[in-house]
Scaffold this motif. Structure first.
Motif, short mmCIF file in Angstrom:
data_model
loop_
_atom_site.label_atom_id
_atom_site.label_comp_id
_atom_site.label_asym_id
_atom_site.label_seq_id
_atom_site.Cartn_x
_atom_site.Cartn_y
_atom_site.Cartn_z
N LEU A 29 10.52 5.56 8.24
CA LEU A 29 10.29 6.18 6.94
C LEU A 29 10.94 7.55 6.83
O LEU A 29 10.95 8.31 7.80
CB LEU A 29 8.78 6.33 6.69
CG LEU A 29 7.93 5.06 6.83
CD1 LEU A 29 6.47 5.38 6.52
CD2 LEU A 29 8.44 3.95 5.93
N PHE A 30 11.47 7.83 5.67
CA PHE A 30 11.89 9.19 5.29
C PHE A 30 10.82 9.70 4.34
O PHE A 30 10.92 9.60 3.12
CB PHE A 30 13.26 9.16 4.63
CG PHE A 30 13.79 10.51 4.26
CD1 PHE A 30 13.83 11.54 5.20
CD2 PHE A 30 14.23 10.77 2.98
CE1 PHE A 30 14.31 12.80 4.86
CE2 PHE A 30 14.71 12.03 2.62
CZ PHE A 30 14.76 13.04 3.57
N VAL A 66 9.17 13.96 11.45
CA VAL A 66 10.43 13.50 12.04
C VAL A 66 10.18 12.15 12.71
O VAL A 66 9.17 11.94 13.39
CB VAL A 66 10.96 14.53 13.05
CG1 VAL A 66 12.29 14.07 13.64
CG2 VAL A 66 11.11 15.89 12.40
N SER A 67 11.13 11.23 12.52
CA SER A 67 11.07 9.88 13.11
C SER A 67 9.76 9.18 12.78
O SER A 67 9.10 8.60 13.64
CB SER A 67 11.26 9.95 14.64
OG SER A 67 12.48 10.54 14.99
N PHE A 116 0.86 -1.18 0.00
CA PHE A 116 0.00 0.00 0.00
C PHE A 116 0.90 1.23 0.00
O PHE A 116 2.11 1.13 0.22
CB PHE A 116 -0.96 0.00 1.20
CG PHE A 116 -0.28 -0.05 2.54
CD1 PHE A 116 0.07 1.10 3.21
CD2 PHE A 116 0.02 -1.27 3.13
CE1 PHE A 116 0.71 1.06 4.43
CE2 PHE A 116 0.65 -1.33 4.35
CZ PHE A 116 1.00 -0.17 5.00
N ARG A 117 0.32 2.39 -0.24
CA ARG A 117 1.12 3.60 -0.46
C ARG A 117 0.75 4.68 0.56
O ARG A 117 -0.41 4.83 0.92
CB ARG A 117 0.89 4.12 -1.88
CG ARG A 117 1.67 5.36 -2.24
CD ARG A 117 1.42 5.70 -3.71
NE ARG A 117 2.27 4.91 -4.59
CZ ARG A 117 2.16 4.90 -5.92
NH1 ARG A 117 1.22 5.62 -6.51
NH2 ARG A 117 2.98 4.18 -6.65
N VAL A 118 1.77 5.42 1.03
CA VAL A 118 1.58 6.54 1.93
C VAL A 118 2.27 7.76 1.33
O VAL A 118 3.25 7.64 0.58
CB VAL A 118 2.15 6.25 3.34
CG1 VAL A 118 1.42 5.10 3.99
CG2 VAL A 118 3.65 5.95 3.28
#
Length: 481
Positions: free
Chosen positions: A243-244, A205-206, A194-196
């Motif tokens: 995640l970045f 951040v974090s 799935f996509r975010v």
């Protein structure tokens, strides 16, 4: 127990079908709201009053505004009444226009004037027309009480409103999730994806993402769990869950033997009922507050054999994200079988699995199979042949396996004593043969020892029947037989 389980199952089925059209009831909506209502609390409602500040923050905005206005209105009316009572008890209302009389509060004639004096004092406006005189000690005490009470009310209500306005719930609305999840092959493995995405330029951040699978199941003890929560690994062991989130990312869950979807196939999805809850957490860069965004995918929102369209393109000096393709998917060739079924089919079709050697026909089949492997081995590059050792490695393996199997097969023909001897660790084949020869030669040596010395010389420790007289040969043969 089965009746209780059916009853619970029926109740869960009723919960699963909402009143809105009889559709699938979600545990978590697409916008992240949890469809849970707490009822029959009994005496536990007092816990909400013990944490009044959090209770006010959690209330809806219309109730917050109502409590905010009501609290200030009641507090002002109460304190204005206290000033009016002091003026009434001292008789200031009747002597307010007497210039020779010093009242407690100057120019307070009635309740509206007392209310205006309180507002001027509370808001520190100070028009200068109404003021406290030094002839009223009770007014000074009431003024101190008013200042303290006003500070407490301001701190509580204004702080509550400020926290509610600065809550990062609205920040979660600029975090996007794809409308559907997809299952297809990626890197040779069946993967749930799935996509975010993040619509703002400010970063999270974090940022960390987690997935939960909600599915009803029954324990081996017969207990029915209507909303059992299972963890879906989206990269916890490899750090891929950190995640970045600068551009849209595709989150992957590899379906393997440890996955709850190990038995899931395209056919079984038509009868399965589950819900995947996605939780994205991070710190808002501008405020430093923790934000959490949630969504969910039901079984009818998981597309088998689909993949997401790419949304990032390289422009002149920057990368451009096309959010019009954020939810779009396209079909790709995907096997309709579950990972478990694929592994079983691969195991059945593997040429390395040979039947147990039990007779000469099966051994010949094994020889043919290994000969085929030998032919495959000779077709390998020279570098791989050097790695494997010798070119005749499959033949050597065949000889070792056939020798071992023949040895195991021939053990059944030996006496029990020899089988016990051979089963002892450390007994090699040479020792076994020597012991066998010795046991078979013992009766012969004993029978020769029983002969007269002359016959022993003639026999030479053996049976040289050609040199014996016919009578002795007959006697010797009768003795040995």
């Amino acid at each position: 127990m089965s009746a209780l389980r059916r009853k619970l199952g029926d109740e869960y089925q009723v919960v699963s079908t909402s009143a809105s059209g009889g559709g699938r009831q979600r545990f978590v909506d697409k916008n992240g709201r949890c469809n849970v209502q707490h009822g029959n609390l009994g005496g536990e409602t007092s816990r909400y009053l013990s944490d009044l500040f959090t209770t006010l923050v959690d209330l809806k905005w219309r109730w917050n505004l109502f409590i905010f206005i009501l609290t200030y209105t009641v507090a002002w009316l109460f304190m204005a009444s206290m000033w009016w009572v002091i003026a009434y008890m001292r008789g200031d209302l009747n002597k307010a226009h007497d210039d020779s009389y010093t009242p407690c509060v100057a120019n307070v004639y009635n309740f509206p004037s007392a209310f205006l004096f309180f507002i001027e004092t509370e808001a520190t406006i100070g028009y200068g027309y109404r003021y406290i005189t030094d002839k009223c000690p009770e007014g000074i005490i009431l003024f101190l009480f008013q200042s303290i009470l006003g500070s407490i009310v301001d701190a509580f209500l204004i702080g509550c409103m400020f926290i509610k306005m600065s809550q990062p719930k609205k920040r979660a609305e600029t975090l996007m999730f794809s409308e559907h999840a997809a299952i297809s092959m990626r890197d040779g493995k069946l993967t749930l994806m799935f996509r975010v995405g993040n619509l703002r330029n400010s970063h999270m951040v974090s940022a960390q993402i987690r997935c939960k699978l909600l599915k009803s199941r029954q324990t081996p003890e017969g207990e029915f769990l209507p909303l059992d929560q299972l963890e879906l690994d989206v990269g916890f062991s490899t750090g891929a869950d950190q995640l970045f989130l600068v551009s849209p990312l595709t989150i992957c869950h590899v379906i393997d033997s440890k996955s709850p979807f190990y038995d899931l196939s395209q056919r079984s999805m038509q009868t399965e009922q589950f819900e995947i809850v996605v939780i994205l957490e991070g710190i808002v860069e501008t405020t430093g507050m923790t934000c959490q965004a949630r969504t969910s995918y039901t079984e009818d929102e998981v597309l088998w054999g689909h993949r997401f369209f790419p949304v990032i393109s390289l422009e002149e000096g920057f990368f451009k994200v096309d959010y019009s393709q954020f939810h779009a998917t396209f079909e790709v060739p995907t096997p309709p079988y579950s990972v478990k079924e694929q592994e079983e089919m691969l195991l059945m079709s593997s040429p390395l699995i040979a039947p147990a050697v039990s007779n000469s026909k099966e051994r010949n089949n094994s020889v043919e199979c290994l000969d085929g492997l030998d032919e495959v081995g000779t077709k390998l590059p020279s570098k791989l042949q050097k790695i494997t050792g010798r070119e005749d490695f499959p033949k050597k393996l065949l000889r070792m396996s056939s020798t071992t199997s023949e040895k195991a097969y021939s053990m059944g023909d030996l006496p029990m004593k020899l089988q016990r001897i051979s089963s002892v660790p450390g007994n090699s084949e040479e020792k076994l043969v020597s012991k066998t020869t010795k046991m078979m030669s013992d009766p012969i040596s004993q029978s020769v020892a029983d002969l007269p010395p002359k016959l022993q010389k003639l026999s030479g420790g053996g049976r040289m029947e050609g040199n014996l007289p016919p009578k002795l040969r007959k006697m010797n043969s009768d003795r040995f037989t």
